[in-house]
Design an enzyme around this catalytic site. Sequence first.
Site, PDB file in Angstrom:
ATOM      1  CE  LYS A 125      -2.221  -0.983   3.848  1.00 52.26           C
ATOM      2  NZ  LYS A 125      -1.663  -2.329   4.134  1.00 52.26           N
ATOM      3  CG  ASN A 148      -2.224   2.975   7.263  1.00 48.18           C
ATOM      4  OD1 ASN A 148      -2.447   3.124   8.454  1.00 48.18           O
ATOM      5  ND2 ASN A 148      -1.614   1.902   6.780  1.00 48.18           N
ATOM      6  CG  HIS A 194      -4.235  -6.371  10.386  1.00 47.25           C
ATOM      7  ND1 HIS A 194      -3.295  -6.081  11.350  1.00 47.25           N
ATOM      8  CD2 HIS A 194      -3.872  -5.672   9.272  1.00 47.25           C
ATOM      9  CE1 HIS A 194      -2.402  -5.240  10.854  1.00 47.25           C
ATOM     10  NE2 HIS A 194      -2.718  -4.981   9.603  1.00 47.25           N
TER      11      HIS A 194
END
Length: 460
Positions: A125, A148, A194
């Site tokens: 990302k 982020n 996650h």
Amino acid sequence: MTPSTTFSGRTLALFGLGGSGLATALSLQAGGARVVACDDNPERMAAAAAQGIPTADLRAADWSGFSALVLSPGVPLTHPAPHWTVDLARAAGVPVIGDIELFCRERAVRAPGAPFVAITGTNGKSTTTALIAHVLAAAGLDVQMGGNIGTAILSLAPPAPERVHVIELSSFQIDLTPSLHPSLGVLLNITPDHLDRHGDMARYAAIKERLVTGADHAVVGVDDDHTRAIADRRAGPLTRVHVGEGATEPGLLVRHGMLIDGRASPPVPVADLTGIAALRGAHNWQNAGVAYAVASALGLGPETFAAALQSFPGLPHRMEEVGRRGGTLFINDSKATNADSAEKALAAFPRVHWILGGKPKEGGIDSLAPYFPRIAHAYLIGAASDAFASTLEGHASYSRCGTLAAAVAQAAEDAAREPDAVVLLSPACASYDQFRSFEDRGDQFRALVRALPGVTTSTS
């Protein structure tokens, strides 16, 4: 700063006063809202109060007076159990949102057509976000990059018709953004990560898919089963990106390192990616492919894109070339905190002196067995040393080095005996057993390498 005006005159609860939480509180105040902020850390509470942000223990608050709870993305929303503020908000019928939601609402009222590029995926990302922003800025566009990756979204300049926001989104942030509607939504890949925060793989993938579902135009890497299925379900405009020697799907293809626009007839070669040091490996070729999809959707041609690639510096700790000593190349991939990330690094080199270890993730490095023949030697550090030694036993030679300093010293000595050797830090582990963060681990690796006699760097 982007003032959040959509809650003007109303009162919101806010929990989490890290960097993005402080930025959110200040943005809400600038937009005319009243904020009652809280954090489990008294020092953060004091720092917020010093900036004029009202604070209180939200356990004792009257939740009937709140219009929303703005939750930090690092705070559990659903799993392993909702945070106590989430329970209180839901009991009072108060919606739970994040700072990205505030930005989306502001964009909807201020400049609904403003270009908004949102990027998500399990891996890649940040590199993709930085690459897209770099290419667009090199073409002269007004670009705001954050989310982020570094800068909190509400600390950026506000949405405007000629301003492009390039925003990295984690699954936590998407989960707190019910009105997510980017003009361009990028989904790179989906692998297990996650799951302690999302419950299971199905829920994790569904959260990632929401970014694609809500986008005007979706760009999807189709090199794993989850993203391929999501692309197949996509009803609106879609660009597929496929990396591999047998890549034939319509869309953007990367074959043998050549980025090809397969949407054209005949297909158009866009850029040779094999010589770009900041984009080593097939995973970075996917990043470049989706970056071109975004750039072309915003009107940039292949020549402009290819020229901008040459000046892309890459990101620290992500396949970062730290230096060379003789024929030995030292690579800092400290961001590889799980086996899937480390796999991308191992796949980029035919033979490596591999430094790995730290706080292990579930599954360890068992999935990396196909790459063990590429390991000249492994140098184990941190808490995972015994488990990783057991996995490597009989498949690759290794040493229990314990510390990063010992590993760098031994790896450098061993690699000096080979021509064109690679010393790779790609830990496949979290850093918290010995370091403050993966950045700290990478910084220490860089310093250790550059302290070696005879090392040259791009800045030396």
